[in-house]
Design a protein around this motif. Structure first.
Motif, PDB file in Angstrom:
ATOM      1  N   ARG A  20       1.561  16.519   3.870  1.00  0.00           N
ATOM      2  CA  ARG A  20       1.457  15.737   2.642  1.00  0.00           C
ATOM      3  C   ARG A  20       2.407  14.552   2.771  1.00  0.00           C
ATOM      4  NH1 ARG A  20       3.296  17.569  -3.462  1.00  0.00           N
ATOM      5  NH2 ARG A  20       2.576  15.668  -4.528  1.00  0.00           N
ATOM      6  N   HIS A  21       1.865  13.363   2.672  1.00  0.00           N
ATOM      7  CA  HIS A  21       2.643  12.163   2.963  1.00  0.00           C
ATOM      8  C   HIS A  21       3.339  11.613   1.711  1.00  0.00           C
ATOM      9  CE1 HIS A  21       0.623  12.215   6.809  1.00  0.00           C
ATOM     10  NE2 HIS A  21      -0.558  12.120   6.227  1.00  0.00           N
ATOM     11  N   ALA A  22       4.560  11.117   1.913  1.00  0.00           N
ATOM     12  CA  ALA A  22       5.276  10.396   0.856  1.00  0.00           C
ATOM     13  C   ALA A  22       4.987   8.900   1.047  1.00  0.00           C
ATOM     14  CB  ALA A  22       6.776  10.670   0.989  1.00  0.00           C
ATOM     15  N   ILE A  70      -3.170   0.862   2.258  1.00  0.00           N
ATOM     16  CA  ILE A  70      -2.125   1.613   1.549  1.00  0.00           C
ATOM     17  C   ILE A  70      -2.161   3.074   1.967  1.00  0.00           C
ATOM     18  CG2 ILE A  70      -1.408   2.475  -0.720  1.00  0.00           C
ATOM     19  CD1 ILE A  70      -2.248  -0.242  -1.872  1.00  0.00           C
ATOM     20  N   ALA A  71      -3.365   3.661   1.988  1.00  0.00           N
ATOM     21  CA  ALA A  71      -3.492   5.070   2.373  1.00  0.00           C
ATOM     22  C   ALA A  71      -3.068   5.271   3.823  1.00  0.00           C
ATOM     23  CB  ALA A  71      -4.935   5.531   2.166  1.00  0.00           C
ATOM     24  N   PHE A  72      -3.482   4.366   4.701  1.00  0.00           N
ATOM     25  CA  PHE A  72      -3.104   4.445   6.112  1.00  0.00           C
ATOM     26  C   PHE A  72      -1.583   4.360   6.255  1.00  0.00           C
ATOM     27  CE2 PHE A  72      -2.165   2.756  10.269  1.00  0.00           C
ATOM     28  CZ  PHE A  72      -3.090   3.335  11.116  1.00  0.00           C
ATOM     29  N   GLY A  73      -0.968   3.420   5.514  1.00  0.00           N
ATOM     30  CA  GLY A  73       0.476   3.260   5.594  1.00  0.00           C
ATOM     31  C   GLY A  73       1.230   4.512   5.199  1.00  0.00           C
ATOM     32  N   ASP A  78       4.714  10.007   9.312  1.00  0.00           N
ATOM     33  CA  ASP A  78       4.520  11.372   9.799  1.00  0.00           C
ATOM     34  C   ASP A  78       3.628  11.462  11.034  1.00  0.00           C
ATOM     35  OD1 ASP A  78       5.945  12.608   7.593  1.00  0.00           O
ATOM     36  OD2 ASP A  78       4.233  12.036   6.354  1.00  0.00           O
ATOM     37  N   ILE A  79       2.691  10.522  11.187  1.00  0.00           N
ATOM     38  CA  ILE A  79       1.704  10.616  12.268  1.00  0.00           C
ATOM     39  C   ILE A  79       1.999   9.654  13.422  1.00  0.00           C
ATOM     40  CG2 ILE A  79      -0.751  10.465  12.860  1.00  0.00           C
ATOM     41  CD1 ILE A  79      -0.027  12.754  10.924  1.00  0.00           C
ATOM     42  N   SER A  80       2.299   8.406  13.107  1.00  0.00           N
ATOM     43  CA  SER A  80       2.336   7.404  14.176  1.00  0.00           C
ATOM     44  C   SER A  80       3.614   6.586  14.239  1.00  0.00           C
ATOM     45  CB  SER A  80       1.122   6.470  14.047  1.00  0.00           C
ATOM     46  OG  SER A  80       0.993   5.959  12.741  1.00  0.00           O
ATOM     47  N   LEU A  81       4.715   7.104  13.692  1.00  0.00           N
ATOM     48  CA  LEU A  81       5.971   6.371  13.777  1.00  0.00           C
ATOM     49  C   LEU A  81       6.383   6.171  15.236  1.00  0.00           C
ATOM     50  CD1 LEU A  81       8.206   5.139  11.985  1.00  0.00           C
ATOM     51  CD2 LEU A  81       9.454   7.282  12.243  1.00  0.00           C
ATOM     52  N   ASN A  82       6.067   7.149  16.072  1.00  0.00           N
ATOM     53  CA  ASN A  82       6.430   7.069  17.494  1.00  0.00           C
ATOM     54  C   ASN A  82       5.211   6.800  18.374  1.00  0.00           C
ATOM     55  OD1 ASN A  82       9.329   7.710  17.306  1.00  0.00           O
ATOM     56  ND2 ASN A  82       8.571   9.643  16.455  1.00  0.00           N
ATOM     57  N   ALA A  83       4.252   6.095  17.807  1.00  0.00           N
ATOM     58  CA  ALA A  83       3.016   5.818  18.538  1.00  0.00           C
ATOM     59  C   ALA A  83       3.201   4.697  19.554  1.00  0.00           C
ATOM     60  CB  ALA A  83       1.911   5.441  17.574  1.00  0.00           C
ATOM     61  N   VAL A  84       2.455   4.811  20.631  1.00  0.00           N
ATOM     62  CA  VAL A  84       2.313   3.705  21.573  1.00  0.00           C
ATOM     63  C   VAL A  84       1.235   2.761  21.040  1.00  0.00           C
ATOM     64  CG1 VAL A  84       1.710   3.057  23.933  1.00  0.00           C
ATOM     65  CG2 VAL A  84       2.990   5.173  23.490  1.00  0.00           C
ATOM     66  N   THR A 103      -3.116   5.009  -8.617  1.00  0.00           N
ATOM     67  CA  THR A 103      -2.027   5.466  -7.756  1.00  0.00           C
ATOM     68  C   THR A 103      -2.610   6.269  -6.598  1.00  0.00           C
ATOM     69  OG1 THR A 103      -0.415   5.517  -9.552  1.00  0.00           O
ATOM     70  CG2 THR A 103       0.055   6.871  -7.619  1.00  0.00           C
ATOM     71  N   ILE A 104      -2.275   5.843  -5.384  1.00  0.00           N
ATOM     72  CA  ILE A 104      -2.846   6.432  -4.179  1.00  0.00           C
ATOM     73  C   ILE A 104      -1.852   7.389  -3.519  1.00  0.00           C
ATOM     74  CG2 ILE A 104      -3.725   5.931  -1.855  1.00  0.00           C
ATOM     75  CD1 ILE A 104      -4.702   3.247  -2.918  1.00  0.00           C
ATOM     76  N   SER A 105      -2.328   8.592  -3.224  1.00  0.00           N
ATOM     77  CA  SER A 105      -1.570   9.577  -2.446  1.00  0.00           C
ATOM     78  C   SER A 105      -2.397   9.932  -1.214  1.00  0.00           C
ATOM     79  CB  SER A 105      -1.303  10.835  -3.281  1.00  0.00           C
ATOM     80  OG  SER A 105      -0.572  10.529  -4.452  1.00  0.00           O
ATOM     81  N   ALA A 106      -1.746  10.477  -0.188  1.00  0.00           N
ATOM     82  CA  ALA A 106      -2.467  10.794   1.042  1.00  0.00           C
ATOM     83  C   ALA A 106      -1.924  12.054   1.697  1.00  0.00           C
ATOM     84  CB  ALA A 106      -2.383   9.627   2.027  1.00  0.00           C
ATOM     85  N   SER A 107      -2.807  12.755   2.395  1.00  0.00           N
ATOM     86  CA  SER A 107      -2.429  13.909   3.204  1.00  0.00           C
ATOM     87  C   SER A 107      -3.274  13.895   4.470  1.00  0.00           C
ATOM     88  CB  SER A 107      -2.655  15.222   2.440  1.00  0.00           C
ATOM     89  OG  SER A 107      -4.025  15.389   2.133  1.00  0.00           O
ATOM     90  N   SER A 108      -2.815  14.597   5.505  1.00  0.00           N
ATOM     91  CA  SER A 108      -3.528  14.640   6.789  1.00  0.00           C
ATOM     92  C   SER A 108      -3.521  16.044   7.354  1.00  0.00           C
ATOM     93  CB  SER A 108      -2.881  13.696   7.815  1.00  0.00           C
ATOM     94  OG  SER A 108      -2.957  12.348   7.407  1.00  0.00           O
TER      95      SER A 108
END
Length: 344
Positions: A20-22, A70-73, A78-84, A103-108
């Motif tokens: 669940r993303h903040a 916004i949702a991607f951000g 959590d997913i791609s902070l350390n992405a190449v 208001t947009i929330s996101a989970s993966s």
């Protein structure tokens, strides 16, 4: 004990893991204004409250890609902070419009993992869902990203590569509730072209180009709260150059496509997407489109077009996607396959 986070590395992901993303983000009129300042977008449906109301949408929605960015951000820390690099998208559907005040929330959920042969990176597949304040799904999509390992010798998870659909089936496209193009105002929209004017296989050169600016691409990425290091920190990549966020290229190319596709809105789905080459400040981006398919809908006055949107570094008069060897032609930055609605 450290209170900061270095983000997840490849070995931190587990198949089936749900994240669940903040933090939730409320869309404002400022987002609409900044989007228009960053990209030369002129689609009437998201530019004019009066036009949108005449098409059955009130309040007027923001561009579909505002909600997507916004949702991607939300997913990036959590997913791609350390992405190449972000590698691709699939099975993306826009379920309902996003308007200022939502208001947009996101989970993966992690749906696939595969370590690369170099042992230094791996591919992570996730399916992400964005919801509004009423817990209604607004967008869902799959994407895959190449992520660094933190410990080169760390044990890799078992390889699982998900099977993703080549395209969203026309029957699964979701027409926004109330959308009605039977009284569509072609004079106000800027072009007369409608669904029947486009032929499968037709290519459209969108003519115009925009040069990428360092400040603009970083401002856009901050606007979407995308914290991936490669977009801001020259020490995060071996070439010491900031990598332009792929979504910035998508929005720029989509805005350029207005010239020839002014009535092709809203976006209904993204079937597939590939960032074929990196983009940097100083590159000049052009775009062209190809009509891949057409479909009718049960909604009043509305058809759907499946389009390939190609962004290039520098102008390509030949509108070439691939070289003779099957690889992307030099200069191709983006290959995006999407569905959008259009008046009949």
């Amino acid at each position: 004990m450290t209170k900061t986070s270095s983000g997840n590395f490849f070995e931190d992901f587990r198949l089936g893991q749900v994240i669940r993303h903040a933090a939730p983000r409320t869309v404002t009129l400022g987002d609409r204004a900044l989007y228009g300042a960053l990209y030369p977008s002129r689609f009437a449906l998201s530019s004019s409250d009066i036009f949108a109301e005449s098409c059955g949408l009130s309040p007027a929605p923001v561009e579909e890609l505002v909600g997507f960015h916004i949702a991607f951000g939300k997913t990036v820390p959590d997913i791609s902070l350390n992405a190449v690099a972000n590698l691709g998208y699939a099975e993306c559907r826009f379920h309902r419009p996003v308007a200022p005040g939502d208001t947009i929330s996101a989970s993966s959920r992690v749906i696939g993992l595969k370590e690369n042969s170099n042992g230094k990176t791996g591919i992570v597949w996730v399916r992400s869902t964005a919801t509004n304040q009423r817990a209604e799904t607004i967008i869902d999509w799959a994407r895959w990203v190449m992520v660094r390992k933190n410990r080169i010798g760390a044990e890799a998870p078992a390889t699982t590569v998900p099977k993703l659909a080549e395209a969203v089936a026309p029957a699964n496209l979701i027409v926004p509730p109330g959308l009605d193009f039977t009284g569509y105002d072609f004079d106000a929209s800027g072009e007369r072209h409608c669904w029947g004017d486009y032929a499968i296989g037709e290519k459209i050169d969108h003519v115009d180009g925009v040069t990428l600016e360092e400040a603009e691409h970083m401002m856009a990425t901050r606007l979407w709260q995308n914290t991936a290091k490669v977009h801001f920190n020259v020490e995060a990549r071996g070439d010491e150059a900031r990598l332009v966020y792929g979504g910035h290229i998508i929005s720029l190319a989509r805005a350029l496509s207005f010239n020839g596709l002014a009535n092709v809105a809203p976006i209904a789905a993204i079937n597939a997407g590939a960032h074929a080459a990196p983009a940097h400040a100083g590159d000049t981006v052009y775009a062209w489109s190809e009509v891949l398919d057409k479909a009718e809908t049960a909604a009043p006055g509305i058809g759907a077009l499946r389009l390939r949107l190609v962004a290039t570094k520098g102008r390509d008069d030949g509108l070439t996607l691939r070289s003779e060897d099957g690889r992307y032609a030099p200069g191709v930055l983006l290959d995006l396959d999407y569905w959008a609605f259009c008046p009949l």
